[in-house]
Design a protein around this motif. Structure first.
Motif: not given
Length: 130
Positions: A45-48, A57-60, A67-69, A73-78
């Motif tokens: 799905d494109g996410y880790l 710490d890893v989960r966070s 969130i950055k991905r 993705y949102t910016q590029l989709a637009g």
């Protein structure tokens, strides 16, 4: 996602290769170590995703990277006039083909798998085999 989406995803994947440095978003010290250990991996799905027992710490950090991905993705989709899911899927197709032997990944809701020497069997919406 339908077969009708294949040409659009092929084009989008090529555009992403030039404009979106997802591997950079995927690598922090703790996440890189977790990926090497097989407790964090890439998903179709494109996410880790978390594939094993990890510390807070890893989960966070995984959540932060996702969130950055999503923002990228949102910016590029637009910009491209496609859905966020299309961008994420196209990115996943590229990312999964670049996995190194020993890294873990998951296709859909399936079980976590470890990349071996052979190519990964990619989801049907990916344009080429991994």
């Amino acid at each position: 996602m339908t077969r009708k989406m294949l040409p659009k995803l092929t084009w989008l994947a090529a555009a992403l290769g030039l404009t979106l440095g997802v591997p950079a978003l995927a690598q922090s010290g703790v996440v890189a170590a977790a990926m090497s250990a097989g407790t964090v991996g890439e998903q179709a799905d494109g996410y880790l995703g978390v594939a094993g027992t990890v510390g807070a710490d890893v989960r966070s950090e995984v959540e932060s990277i996702n969130i950055k991905r999503r923002a990228a993705y949102t910016q590029l989709a637009g910009q491209r006039g496609v859905t966020v899911q299309d961008v994420a899927a196209a990115t996943a197709c590229q990312t999964l083909t670049r996995l190194k032997s020993g890294q873990v990944y998951r296709i859909g809701a399936g079980a976590w798998q470890t990349k071996g020497a052979a190519a990964i069997s990619l989801p049907s919406y990916c344009a080429t085999a991994g």
